[in-house]
Design an enzyme around this catalytic site. Structure first.
Site, mmCIF file in Angstrom:
data_model
loop_
_atom_site.group_PDB
_atom_site.id
_atom_site.type_symbol
_atom_site.label_atom_id
_atom_site.label_comp_id
_atom_site.label_asym_id
_atom_site.label_seq_id
_atom_site.Cartn_x
_atom_site.Cartn_y
_atom_site.Cartn_z
ATOM 1 N N PRO A 105 0.831 -1.203 0.000
ATOM 2 C CA PRO A 105 0.000 0.000 0.000
ATOM 3 C C PRO A 105 0.866 1.253 0.000
ATOM 4 O O PRO A 105 1.796 1.382 0.789
ATOM 5 C CB PRO A 105 -0.799 -0.130 1.307
ATOM 6 C CG PRO A 105 -0.832 -1.605 1.578
ATOM 7 C CD PRO A 105 0.481 -2.129 1.090
ATOM 8 N N CYS A 106 0.563 2.164 -0.889
ATOM 9 C CA CYS A 106 1.393 3.350 -1.075
ATOM 10 C C CYS A 106 1.569 4.130 0.216
ATOM 11 O O CYS A 106 2.663 4.559 0.557
ATOM 12 C CB CYS A 106 0.786 4.240 -2.157
ATOM 13 S SG CYS A 106 1.802 5.640 -2.652
ATOM 14 N N GLN A 107 0.487 4.291 0.976
ATOM 15 C CA GLN A 107 0.566 5.111 2.174
ATOM 16 C C GLN A 107 1.431 4.455 3.232
ATOM 17 O O GLN A 107 1.860 5.109 4.177
ATOM 18 C CB GLN A 107 -0.825 5.383 2.741
ATOM 19 C CG GLN A 107 -1.584 4.151 3.217
ATOM 20 C CD GLN A 107 -2.397 3.498 2.111
ATOM 21 O OE1 GLN A 107 -2.085 3.661 0.946
ATOM 22 N NE2 GLN A 107 -3.427 2.765 2.474
ATOM 23 N N ALA A 108 1.717 3.168 3.077
ATOM 24 C CA ALA A 108 2.487 2.472 4.098
ATOM 25 C C ALA A 108 3.952 2.857 4.081
ATOM 26 O O ALA A 108 4.652 2.694 5.076
ATOM 27 C CB ALA A 108 2.359 0.956 3.899
#
Length: 500
Positions: A105-108
């Site tokens: 996940p990008c936000q991770a």
């Protein structure tokens, strides 16, 4: 490259040369959009890792029915490649998998300061306790352990410009250090037969020993995208125009162009019109509560064509009689408002319609009683609340949208798991938001694909998924590239690796 690494690569090449199907490991798999597309392209779905319990159940039940080991939720941060291979009987880790798909996940890991992702890979101890980087580290750990011949990473377009980082470019740098040729682009799902204008970042990488170039699939359909999609792409690509990227080679590929000579994109009406109509909610037959998938609703026609035929007859996921997840939310305040809205209306237009309906209700009540309700009174406020949604027009302009029947749907989001106002059905006679199965259709999931859990978890799984038809298009290109690479390989004995 070590002798061990080279032996693993050559062993996999020999296996594919013998005619075996490439084996796929799907990381951050969700319910299986990527897996479904790769399976349709001839790949074997060997294993998956997914943290969400219901999504993991969906993946296991669709791709490994009857084997509960594949339906277990797994946390990639505490499931090692060796443990996964052992639990699923995959065999030796370095030989078990040919292709890894998925993407952290990008936000991770996007907001790890200005540290390059290469630095995270090179100095993992410095990021050991940073959950934002941990998922990315684990993904790379799986790449190192399984040594796949090819990779597919999928993410949101903002991965090209997230807080000043081009995560896709930095990921390519990391993969090149590991012996891969890598490239990325932006693809819109509507150009590949999906009835949805969903923009995604697609990154592909191959082992450098294969001696191939990264290529992306040519579009099969055409639609003129709305300005919002063009603008979003320009924002995503903004960093590529910066001097630090423009002055040197980078890994971005201009996507293959869709041209007006191609077949028209699949529209919302084409995708949904063969499904059973739903009006029970308008006559008091729908009640509040959990929606379960235990009632089959029969198809109204037995002779589907085009997209509907594909959805009903997808090999391995056929649905001959009807569907069991055609369920919707209980939204009694808004059904009349949905009917009043025009195609393409968003929340400001919906709110204006509601205010007009409130005025009409006041007029009707005055006509019946002979007196008006005092403005601001409890009765006035109660009537208004029963008709007018409470959201601030200036803060939620995109919260609602009534679909246009003659266009692909706008992007489905995981927020579907909380509400479905972003996709109000285009048919005013049905006056409702889309059902679970309709959401699945708009993502191009076949009707025989089953979603574990109840309505809300199913909506979330669908909104999070990669459209299977987009995945299939990319998978076919990867399959073509692998087949060409295997054909072009010299007949070098496997044992020759020992001499390298």
């Amino acid at each position: 490259m070590s002798i061990f690494d080279r032996r693993a690569v050559l062993t996999k090449i020999e296996r594919l040369r013998s005619g075996a199907s490439p084996r796929v490991l799907d990381l951050f798999a969700g319910c299986g959009g990527l897996s479904l597309g790769f399976r349709a392209a001839g790949f074997e779905i060997a294993a998956a890792v997914e943290f969400d319990r219901e999504a993991a159940r969906s993946h296991g039940e669709n791709f490994h029915p009857g084997d509960p080991r594949h339906a277990l939720a797994r946390d990639i941060t505490n499931t090692s490649p060796e443990q996964l291979a052992r639990e699923l009987d995959l065999g030796p880790v370095s030989a078990a998998i040919d292709v890894i798909v998925g993407g952290p996940p990008c936000q991770a890991f996007a907001r790890v300061g200005r540290s390059k992702l290469r630095e995270i890979d090179e100095h993992p101890e410095a990021f050991m306790h940073d959950p934002r980087a941990q998922l990315y580290l684990e993904y790379l750990h799986y790449v190192d352990a399984f040594r796949p011949l090819a990779l597919l990473m999928e993410n949101v377009p903002d991965a090209l410009n997230h807080g000043g980082q081009n995560i896709a470019e930095e990921t390519c740098e990391v993969l090149r250090d590991k012996g891969y040729i890598a490239g990325y682009t932006l693809l819109n799902a509507s150009f590949y037969g999906v009835p949805q204008m969903r923009e995604r970042m697609i990154l592909i990488a191959y082992r450098e020993e294969l001696d191939v170039e990264v290529e992306f699939p040519a579009p099969t359909h055409f639609v003129k995208l709305p300005p919002g999609y063009t603008g979003s792409r320009q924002v995503a690509l903004k960093l590529l125009s910066k001097a630090h990227l423009a002055d040197r080679a980078h890994s971005y590929h201009t996507p293959p162009a869709a041209n007006p000579g191609l077949p028209s994109a699949v529209t919302a009406a084409t995708a949904l019109s063969d499904l059973p109509k739903m009006t029970d909610h308008l006559v008091g037959k729908l009640k509040r509560g959990a929606r379960r998938f235990d009632e089959i609703q029969r198809y109204p026609t037995s002779k589907p064509v085009g997209f509907a035929k594909l959805m009903r007859e997808w090999p391995g996921f056929e649905s001959r009689v009807g569907i069991s997840d055609h369920v919707i939310r209980y939204l009694p305040r808004d059904w009349k408002l949905f009917a009043r809205m025009n195609a393409g209306d968003q929340y400001p237009e919906a709110h204006a319609h509601a205010l007009k309906m409130f005025d009409e209700a006041l007029t009707e009540l005055r006509s019946k009683t002979g007196s008006a309700i005092r403005s601001g009174s409890k009765a006035w406020e109660a009537l208004r609340a029963s008709i007018v949604p409470p959201y601030d027009v200036s803060k939620f302009p995109n919260k609602w949208r009534k679909m246009e029947p003659d266009l692909p749907a706008r992007t489905l989001m995981a927020h579907l798991g909380k509400d479905s106002y972003s996709h109000i059905h285009y048919d005013s006679a049905q006056a409702r938001t889309i059902s679970v199965r309709e959401a699945a259709r708009l993502q191009s999931f076949p009707d025989g694909f089953k979603f574990a859990g109840t309505m809300n978890p199913a909506f979330k799984q669908i909104g999070n998924a990669v459209p299977p038809l987009l995945a299939r298009a990319v998978a076919l290109k990867i399959q073509e590239t692998l087949e060409r690479a295997v054909r072009n390989q010299l007949d070098e004995p496997i044992g020759a690796a020992a001499a390298v």
